[in-house]
Design a protein around this motif. Structure first.
Motif, PDB file in Angstrom:
ATOM      1  N   ARG A 167       0.738  -1.104   0.134  1.00 12.18           N
ATOM      2  CA  ARG A 167      -0.025  -0.046  -0.084  1.00 12.18           C
ATOM      3  C   ARG A 167       0.911   1.180  -0.118  1.00 12.18           C
ATOM      4  NH1 ARG A 167      -4.315  -0.035   4.478  1.00 12.18           N
ATOM      5  NH2 ARG A 167      -5.038  -1.722   2.905  1.00 12.18           N
ATOM      6  N   ALA A 168       0.819   2.035  -0.847  1.00 12.92           N
ATOM      7  CA  ALA A 168       1.370   3.332  -1.035  1.00 12.92           C
ATOM      8  C   ALA A 168       2.853   3.298  -1.070  1.00 12.92           C
ATOM      9  CB  ALA A 168       0.763   4.491  -0.044  1.00 12.92           C
ATOM     10  N   ALA A 169       3.337   1.877  -1.512  1.00 14.85           N
ATOM     11  CA  ALA A 169       4.573   1.635  -1.858  1.00 14.85           C
ATOM     12  C   ALA A 169       5.253   0.787  -2.907  1.00 14.85           C
ATOM     13  CB  ALA A 169       5.142   0.625  -0.502  1.00 14.85           C
ATOM     14  N   PHE A 170       4.388   1.153  -4.046  1.00 11.48           N
ATOM     15  CA  PHE A 170       4.394   0.423  -5.242  1.00 11.48           C
ATOM     16  C   PHE A 170       5.914   0.315  -5.848  1.00 11.48           C
ATOM     17  CE2 PHE A 170       4.374   0.240  -9.906  1.00 11.48           C
ATOM     18  CZ  PHE A 170       3.967  -1.214 -10.206  1.00 11.48           C
ATOM     19  N   THR A 171       6.482   1.555  -6.092  1.00 10.52           N
ATOM     20  CA  THR A 171       7.744   1.477  -6.609  1.00 10.52           C
ATOM     21  C   THR A 171       8.859   0.944  -5.772  1.00 10.52           C
ATOM     22  OG1 THR A 171       7.287   3.714  -7.668  1.00 10.52           O
ATOM     23  CG2 THR A 171       9.729   3.207  -7.569  1.00 10.52           C
ATOM     24  N   ARG A 172       8.998   0.937  -4.389  1.00  7.75           N
ATOM     25  CA  ARG A 172       9.943   0.222  -3.854  1.00  7.75           C
ATOM     26  C   ARG A 172       9.846  -1.083  -3.477  1.00  7.75           C
ATOM     27  NH1 ARG A 172      14.563  -0.709  -2.973  1.00  7.75           N
ATOM     28  NH2 ARG A 172      15.446  -1.084  -0.950  1.00  7.75           N
ATOM     29  N   PHE A 173       8.498  -1.550  -3.442  1.00  9.07           N
ATOM     30  CA  PHE A 173       8.088  -2.893  -3.221  1.00  9.07           C
ATOM     31  C   PHE A 173       8.353  -3.621  -4.375  1.00  9.07           C
ATOM     32  CE2 PHE A 173       4.484  -6.143  -4.243  1.00  9.07           C
ATOM     33  CZ  PHE A 173       4.407  -6.623  -3.086  1.00  9.07           C
ATOM     34  N   LEU A 174       7.973  -3.075  -5.684  1.00  9.97           N
ATOM     35  CA  LEU A 174       8.229  -3.818  -7.094  1.00  9.97           C
ATOM     36  C   LEU A 174      10.036  -4.005  -7.331  1.00  9.97           C
ATOM     37  CD1 LEU A 174       6.998  -4.872  -9.258  1.00  9.97           C
ATOM     38  CD2 LEU A 174       7.477  -2.788 -10.584  1.00  9.97           C
ATOM     39  N   SER A 175      10.708  -2.976  -6.771  1.00  8.95           N
ATOM     40  CA  SER A 175      12.191  -2.898  -6.768  1.00  8.95           C
ATOM     41  C   SER A 175      12.671  -4.102  -6.066  1.00  8.95           C
ATOM     42  CB  SER A 175      12.718  -1.544  -6.338  1.00  8.95           C
ATOM     43  OG  SER A 175      13.569  -1.849  -5.746  1.00  8.95           O
ATOM     44  N   ILE A 176      12.256  -4.209  -4.740  1.00 13.65           N
ATOM     45  CA  ILE A 176      12.814  -5.314  -3.796  1.00 13.65           C
ATOM     46  C   ILE A 176      12.236  -6.474  -4.486  1.00 13.65           C
ATOM     47  CG2 ILE A 176      12.468  -6.228  -1.602  1.00 13.65           C
ATOM     48  CD1 ILE A 176      12.244  -3.449  -0.507  1.00 13.65           C
ATOM     49  N   THR A 177      10.970  -6.890  -4.895  1.00  8.93           N
ATOM     50  CA  THR A 177      10.396  -7.996  -5.036  1.00  8.93           C
ATOM     51  C   THR A 177      11.227  -8.472  -6.412  1.00  8.93           C
ATOM     52  OG1 THR A 177       8.134  -7.325  -4.361  1.00  8.93           O
ATOM     53  CG2 THR A 177       8.352  -9.271  -5.656  1.00  8.93           C
ATOM     54  N   LYS A 178      11.328  -7.738  -7.421  1.00  9.20           N
ATOM     55  CA  LYS A 178      12.251  -8.064  -8.471  1.00  9.20           C
ATOM     56  C   LYS A 178      13.348  -8.599  -8.363  1.00  9.20           C
ATOM     57  CE  LYS A 178      11.274  -5.706 -12.612  1.00  9.20           C
ATOM     58  NZ  LYS A 178      11.040  -4.593 -13.563  1.00  9.20           N
ATOM     59  N   GLU A 179      14.110  -8.276  -7.395  1.00  2.00           N
ATOM     60  CA  GLU A 179      15.445  -8.684  -7.135  1.00  2.00           C
ATOM     61  C   GLU A 179      15.431 -10.126  -6.820  1.00  2.00           C
ATOM     62  OE1 GLU A 179      17.602  -7.235  -3.679  1.00  2.00           O
ATOM     63  OE2 GLU A 179      16.719  -4.958  -4.359  1.00  2.00           O
ATOM     64  N   TYR A 180      14.189 -10.728  -6.250  1.00  6.50           N
ATOM     65  CA  TYR A 180      14.080 -12.083  -5.804  1.00  6.50           C
ATOM     66  C   TYR A 180      13.028 -13.019  -6.920  1.00  6.50           C
ATOM     67  CZ  TYR A 180      15.725 -10.541  -1.416  1.00  6.50           C
ATOM     68  OH  TYR A 180      16.447 -10.010  -0.217  1.00  6.50           O
ATOM     69  N   LEU A 181      12.596 -12.240  -7.858  1.00  7.00           N
ATOM     70  CA  LEU A 181      11.637 -12.956  -8.803  1.00  7.00           C
ATOM     71  C   LEU A 181      12.248 -14.288  -9.547  1.00  7.00           C
ATOM     72  CD1 LEU A 181       9.546 -10.424 -10.918  1.00  7.00           C
ATOM     73  CD2 LEU A 181       8.840 -12.094  -9.455  1.00  7.00           C
ATOM     74  N   PRO A 182      13.579 -14.347  -9.721  1.00  5.42           N
ATOM     75  CA  PRO A 182      13.851 -15.396 -10.676  1.00  5.42           C
ATOM     76  C   PRO A 182      13.799 -16.745  -9.765  1.00  5.42           C
ATOM     77  CG  PRO A 182      15.239 -13.757 -10.904  1.00  5.42           C
ATOM     78  CD  PRO A 182      14.404 -13.088 -10.062  1.00  5.42           C
ATOM     79  N   GLN A 183      13.753 -16.391  -8.570  1.00  7.82           N
ATOM     80  CA  GLN A 183      13.841 -17.785  -7.793  1.00  7.82           C
ATOM     81  C   GLN A 183      12.499 -18.053  -6.601  1.00  7.82           C
ATOM     82  OE1 GLN A 183      17.266 -15.992  -5.768  1.00  7.82           O
ATOM     83  NE2 GLN A 183      17.647 -18.182  -5.392  1.00  7.82           N
ATOM     84  N   LEU A 184      11.609 -16.792  -7.005  1.00 10.44           N
ATOM     85  CA  LEU A 184      10.305 -16.896  -6.054  1.00 10.44           C
ATOM     86  C   LEU A 184       9.331 -18.049  -6.616  1.00 10.44           C
ATOM     87  CD1 LEU A 184       9.338 -12.971  -5.398  1.00 10.44           C
ATOM     88  CD2 LEU A 184      10.172 -14.795  -3.760  1.00 10.44           C
ATOM     89  N   PRO A 185       8.632 -18.546  -5.559  1.00  6.03           N
ATOM     90  CA  PRO A 185       7.479 -19.233  -5.914  1.00  6.03           C
ATOM     91  C   PRO A 185       6.416 -18.239  -6.353  1.00  6.03           C
ATOM     92  CG  PRO A 185       7.677 -19.322  -3.475  1.00  6.03           C
ATOM     93  CD  PRO A 185       8.912 -18.580  -4.239  1.00  6.03           C
ATOM     94  N   LYS A 186       4.987 -18.802  -6.614  1.00  7.28           N
ATOM     95  CA  LYS A 186       4.115 -18.059  -6.920  1.00  7.28           C
ATOM     96  C   LYS A 186       3.694 -16.933  -6.109  1.00  7.28           C
ATOM     97  CE  LYS A 186       1.927 -21.838  -7.651  1.00  7.28           C
ATOM     98  NZ  LYS A 186       1.090 -23.094  -7.701  1.00  7.28           N
TER      99      LYS A 186
END
Length: 266
Positions: free
Chosen positions: A133-152
């Motif tokens: 919530r109200a953190a889209f840019t930072r949230f996406l940037s952190i999540t993308k670092e882990y995306l290749p290994q992340l489960p669903k």
């Protein structure tokens, strides 16, 4: 007969303390066959796991630390969540993420807590129940670092913009929708979002006792509870999805249930 799965309820909330059995039965009577309790702290996740164990095959739970509770994160937190995630009724890591709207926990602490849970999800290979919530840019940037290994992963209670929805979908995330979609005054833009998001990429939830759908009839509110949202109201969330997408309620029920069963492996 339609069958529904509510992917997010807060059944440990004090509003439900006196009538949990009734709330579960009301949901079953409304064809909500399975419900997933949201864990929001270590203590709350433990309580949710205990409660889910009492209703096998009906209730499940997540285990995680909500960004509001990130200030409770300590050296033992991940080990305790890991132990919970070994239990068969605990099907997902979360609720975790970032909330820069209320900042109940310092932002740097939220980020540390979120990253630790992303790493845990990768380790245990259970899906993620996410909050942003109200953190889209930072949230996406952190999540993308882990995306290749992340489960669903699913971004629950989505109320963001169409562009944010597109970005999440483009990154392989699913979206969870609540009764907020029927609030055409506050969330008018969600009609366009729902028309865009493929049925295969969404799940539905009540977030009970919060997010009461606006289209629940007064007769039902009087029968159950005047102001409290219940998982029994999930068909009204599905009904709004069907209305906005111009498709049948049966189709919404069938696909969102299929999505949830596959996502949580239940």
């Amino acid at each position: 007969m339609n069958t529904y799965i509510d992917i997010g309820i807060n059944l440990t909330n004090k509003q439900f303390h006196d009538d949990i059995d009734d709330v579960v039965q009301n949901a079953l009577d409304a064809d909500v066959a399975q419900m997933i309790l949201t864990g929001t702290s270590v203590k709350n996740s433990e309580a949710s796991a205990r409660m889910a164990r009492e209703y096998p095959g009906v209730l499940y739970a997540t285990a995680g630390i909500h960004p509001h509770d990130a200030k409770s994160f300590d050296a033992q937190s991940i080990a305790k969540l890991r132990d919970l995630l070994k239990q068969k009724q605990v099907v997902s890591v979360g609720e975790c993420g970032l909330d820069f709207d209320r900042d109940f926990s310092p932002r740097n602490v939220q980020e540390t807590c979120y990253k630790a849970q992303l790493e845990l999800a990768i380790e245990v290979q259970k899906p993620l129940f996410l909050h942003e919530r109200a953190a889209f840019t930072r949230f996406l940037s952190i999540t993308k670092e882990y995306l290749p290994q992340l489960p669903k992963a699913v971004v629950h209670c989505f109320t963001g913009s169409l562009q944010e929805a597109k970005t999440y979908l483009d990154n392989g995330l699913l979206l969870g929708f609540t009764g907020a979609i029927s609030d055409t005054r506050r969330f008018e833009h969600l009609k366009e979002v729902l028309q865009y998001v493929p049925l295969e990429s969404m799940m539905i939830e009540t977030d009970a006792p919060f997010m009461l759908p606006k289209n629940v009839p007064n007769s039902l509110l009087k029968k159950y509870h005047e102001r409290r949202c219940e998982p029994a109201y999930l068909p009204y969330v599905a009904g709004t999805v069907a209305q906005f997408k111009g498709i049948s309620l049966d189709k919404v029920a069938e696909q969102t249930t299929k999505n949830a069963r596959a996502f949580f492996a239940i």
